[in-house]
Design an enzyme around this catalytic site. Sequence first.
Site, mmCIF file in Angstrom:
data_model
loop_
_atom_site.group_PDB
_atom_site.id
_atom_site.type_symbol
_atom_site.label_atom_id
_atom_site.label_comp_id
_atom_site.label_asym_id
_atom_site.label_seq_id
_atom_site.Cartn_x
_atom_site.Cartn_y
_atom_site.Cartn_z
ATOM 1 N N GLY A 139 -40.744 57.432 109.358
ATOM 2 C CA GLY A 139 -39.509 57.112 108.642
ATOM 3 C C GLY A 139 -38.614 56.325 109.569
ATOM 4 N N PRO A 140 -37.610 55.634 109.042
ATOM 5 C CA PRO A 140 -36.768 54.795 109.894
ATOM 6 C C PRO A 140 -35.962 55.603 110.908
ATOM 7 C CG PRO A 140 -35.858 54.950 107.683
ATOM 8 C CD PRO A 140 -37.208 55.600 107.637
ATOM 9 N N SER A 141 -35.586 54.934 111.956
ATOM 10 C CA SER A 141 -34.783 55.538 113.012
ATOM 11 C C SER A 141 -33.492 56.114 112.410
ATOM 12 C CB SER A 141 -34.441 54.434 114.021
ATOM 13 O OG SER A 141 -33.712 54.963 115.069
ATOM 14 N N GLY A 142 -33.182 57.349 112.748
ATOM 15 C CA GLY A 142 -31.931 57.968 112.291
ATOM 16 C C GLY A 142 -32.050 58.704 110.976
ATOM 17 N N GLY A 144 -33.731 61.415 110.347
ATOM 18 C CA GLY A 144 -33.734 62.876 110.527
ATOM 19 C C GLY A 144 -35.111 63.461 110.830
ATOM 20 N N LYS A 145 -36.069 62.626 111.256
ATOM 21 C CA LYS A 145 -37.428 63.128 111.559
ATOM 22 C C LYS A 145 -37.369 64.185 112.657
ATOM 23 C CE LYS A 145 -38.856 59.021 112.841
ATOM 24 N NZ LYS A 145 -37.596 58.287 112.690
ATOM 25 N N GLY A 146 -36.703 63.824 113.753
ATOM 26 C CA GLY A 146 -36.629 64.740 114.903
ATOM 27 C C GLY A 146 -35.941 66.042 114.521
ATOM 28 N N ARG A 172 -33.345 59.030 126.886
ATOM 29 C CA ARG A 172 -31.953 59.286 126.526
ATOM 30 C C ARG A 172 -31.462 60.447 127.387
ATOM 31 N NH1 ARG A 172 -33.526 59.286 120.249
ATOM 32 N NH2 ARG A 172 -33.716 57.037 119.974
ATOM 33 N N ARG A 265 -25.145 59.613 115.815
ATOM 34 C CA ARG A 265 -25.989 60.189 116.878
ATOM 35 C C ARG A 265 -25.560 59.656 118.241
ATOM 36 N NH1 ARG A 265 -32.403 59.377 116.501
ATOM 37 N NH2 ARG A 265 -31.884 57.353 117.401
ATOM 38 N N ARG A 276 -32.563 48.489 115.097
ATOM 39 C CA ARG A 276 -33.147 49.605 114.346
ATOM 40 C C ARG A 276 -32.845 49.474 112.845
ATOM 41 N NH1 ARG A 276 -34.557 54.268 117.784
ATOM 42 N NH2 ARG A 276 -34.905 53.250 119.768
HETATM 43 N N1 LIG Z 1 -46.719 54.211 116.651
HETATM 44 C C1 LIG Z 1 -46.001 55.107 117.305
HETATM 45 N N2 LIG Z 1 -44.712 55.246 117.050
HETATM 46 C C2 LIG Z 1 -44.015 56.182 117.723
HETATM 47 C C3 LIG Z 1 -44.622 57.029 118.678
HETATM 48 N N3 LIG Z 1 -43.678 57.860 119.180
HETATM 49 C C4 LIG Z 1 -42.543 57.572 118.537
HETATM 50 N N4 LIG Z 1 -42.730 56.555 117.657
HETATM 51 C C5 LIG Z 1 -41.782 55.937 116.731
HETATM 52 O O1 LIG Z 1 -40.958 55.051 117.437
HETATM 53 C C6 LIG Z 1 -39.724 54.939 116.766
HETATM 54 C C7 LIG Z 1 -38.602 55.050 117.771
HETATM 55 O O2 LIG Z 1 -38.574 56.342 118.307
HETATM 56 P P1 LIG Z 1 -37.384 56.771 119.270
HETATM 57 O O3 LIG Z 1 -37.245 55.751 120.326
HETATM 58 O O4 LIG Z 1 -37.620 58.177 119.696
HETATM 59 O O5 LIG Z 1 -36.110 56.632 118.353
HETATM 60 P P2 LIG Z 1 -35.606 57.374 117.038
HETATM 61 O O6 LIG Z 1 -36.650 57.274 115.972
HETATM 62 O O7 LIG Z 1 -34.398 56.603 116.710
HETATM 63 O O8 LIG Z 1 -35.302 58.787 117.418
HETATM 64 C C8 LIG Z 1 -39.709 56.030 115.706
HETATM 65 O O9 LIG Z 1 -40.009 55.424 114.454
HETATM 66 C C9 LIG Z 1 -40.834 56.944 116.092
HETATM 67 O O10 LIG Z 1 -41.424 57.550 114.968
HETATM 68 C C10 LIG Z 1 -46.017 56.842 118.936
HETATM 69 O O11 LIG Z 1 -46.637 57.512 119.734
HETATM 70 N N5 LIG Z 1 -46.642 55.886 118.233
HETATM 71 N N1 LIG Z 2 -29.797 65.527 106.116
HETATM 72 C C1 LIG Z 2 -28.961 65.127 107.070
HETATM 73 N N2 LIG Z 2 -27.654 64.959 106.787
HETATM 74 C C2 LIG Z 2 -26.795 64.525 107.731
HETATM 75 N N3 LIG Z 2 -27.139 64.244 109.003
HETATM 76 C C3 LIG Z 2 -28.441 64.376 109.344
HETATM 77 C C4 LIG Z 2 -29.403 64.825 108.394
HETATM 78 N N4 LIG Z 2 -30.613 64.869 109.024
HETATM 79 C C5 LIG Z 2 -30.392 64.475 110.300
HETATM 80 N N5 LIG Z 2 -29.076 64.188 110.504
HETATM 81 C C6 LIG Z 2 -28.450 63.660 111.739
HETATM 82 O O1 LIG Z 2 -28.797 62.283 111.826
HETATM 83 C C7 LIG Z 2 -28.998 61.889 113.168
HETATM 84 C C8 LIG Z 2 -30.380 61.279 113.323
HETATM 85 O O2 LIG Z 2 -31.365 62.295 113.173
HETATM 86 P P1 LIG Z 2 -32.688 62.322 114.041
HETATM 87 O O3 LIG Z 2 -33.382 63.586 113.724
HETATM 88 O O4 LIG Z 2 -32.368 62.016 115.461
HETATM 89 O O5 LIG Z 2 -33.455 61.072 113.384
HETATM 90 P P2 LIG Z 2 -34.828 60.352 113.769
HETATM 91 O O6 LIG Z 2 -35.616 61.296 114.620
HETATM 92 O O7 LIG Z 2 -35.477 60.092 112.453
HETATM 93 O O8 LIG Z 2 -34.471 59.095 114.471
HETATM 94 C C9 LIG Z 2 -28.790 63.135 114.025
HETATM 95 O O9 LIG Z 2 -27.508 63.095 114.576
HETATM 96 C C10 LIG Z 2 -28.936 64.275 113.043
HETATM 97 O O10 LIG Z 2 -28.183 65.402 113.412
#
Ligand SMILES: Nc1nc2c(ncn2[C@@H]2O[C@H](COP(=O)(O)OP(=O)(O)O)[C@@H](O)[C@H]2O)c(=O)[nH]1
Ligand SMILES: Nc1ncnc2c1ncn2[C@@H]1O[C@H](COP(=O)(O)OP(=O)(O)O)[C@@H](O)[C@H]1O
Length: 399
Positions: A139-142, A144-146, A172, A265, A276
Amino acid sequence: MGEAPADSFLGDFLNGVDLKSKGQETAICVGSKIYVIGGADIESTSLVEVRIFDKSSGEWINPIVLGTKPKLSNGHSAVLLNGDRILVIKGNSNSDDCFWFLEVGTPFIGEQERTYGNEVVAWSKGVLGNVEKPIVISGPSGVGKGTLISKLMIEFPSMFGFSVSHTTRAPREKEQNGIHYHFSDRSVMESDIKDGKFLEFASVHGNLYGTSVEAVEVVADAGKRCILDIDVQGARSVRASSLDAIFIFISPPSFEELEKRLRARATETEEQIQKRLRNARAELEQGKSAGLFDHILVNDDLESCYENLKKILGLTEGVKTARKTYPELVDLPMEHSVSKIDQKILINCGAAEYHKASNNMYALDLSLLKGGAPGRTRGLNLYVVNPSTDRVNGDNQLS
Ligand SMILES: Nc1nc2c(ncn2[C@@H]2O[C@H](COP(=O)(O)OP(=O)(O)O)[C@@H](O)[C@H]2O)c(=O)[nH]1
Ligand SMILES: Nc1ncnc2c1ncn2[C@@H]1O[C@H](COP(=O)(O)OP(=O)(O)O)[C@@H](O)[C@H]1O
């Protein structure tokens, strides 16, 4: 170059029986090629060697051998399976190290042969029992995957393990090396990718990211279900790999909300946020690609999205621990014979006094094989065969 194996050595399988245990070396015929597997130095537990005799040209070929090689003692058996991999059963070892697969014609081998322009074989360690399918989350950055993944790991610590990716991006503030990512130099990562150590890799937001084979396998070895947080390109590569996973795409309720979360974030510079957001539009489009994701979840209200994620993963009330039970270890003696019946291999360990009388015949069920090179081969089931009834006894299953 050497001589072709003697006719007597090859006699059995040329008559259609693909089994041969010669102690130091086994020879298996696959089409016009004979794969000879054995230790170069049989007195020591040396790493196994593989040579190929090409019957059509009368030449010996030294293939490129990928994967971790087993150490062979001087007794092993080999059986051809499905025409594309050879099961090697080591004698004198226990069941967590005795089953190995030499892939000779799987799709992975085809791919590697195109890359190397050479004959390739690959080892994959066989593992008894099974773990549940890995989960790929994209899913796109931000979006909420993490956040969703941490909630799962906190609520079910013994059930899930995180696949720690490698990345060339800088850590980070709160990120720890080896826990959130393996922060790597680009040159090291590129060289490891060339050596086949990665299941997938992609360039994302200007940095290199990748999942090593080991990152996924260590989680499964611990009996846990693996979660991969990877981008859409990575998800596509995993779909095409031997890893049988569930693919989930997390989508934002709106683009404006995505931007808000990314800014809130506060982990990226304005330039990185802009990059992003640009990439997010393409990712949201690709998330809809037919056949790529099994589920799309909209992360609007966090709690309800998390509940839906748990539902997809079968985590109903009361399920808190991993369902996997570890298989009992079994010692296989040096002297044993094997025969193949459909998808089962019968392993006869000979003299009853070596084992308890009832435990000298095993059946290895291969009907649920999963995975394979470049990772482990899972889903093997070992059963005790009851000699008095001479049938595979499902009640005595060792897993
Ligand atoms: N293809 C691939 N993508 C990854 C991997 N690890 C993280 N990502 C992706 O890279 C992107 C950026 O991750 P990150 O720098 O942690 O930033 P965030 O998604 O904004 O938290 C995200 O879409 C992740 O899902 C990997 O091992 N392989
Ligand atoms: N359902 C939600 N509603 C509001 N804020 C959210 C929700 N899910 C995640 N967040 C917030 O959005 C930001 C990005 O989430 P994060 O899990 O870091 O995203 P990703 O891993 O996809 O980049 C974080 O600050 C998180 O606390």
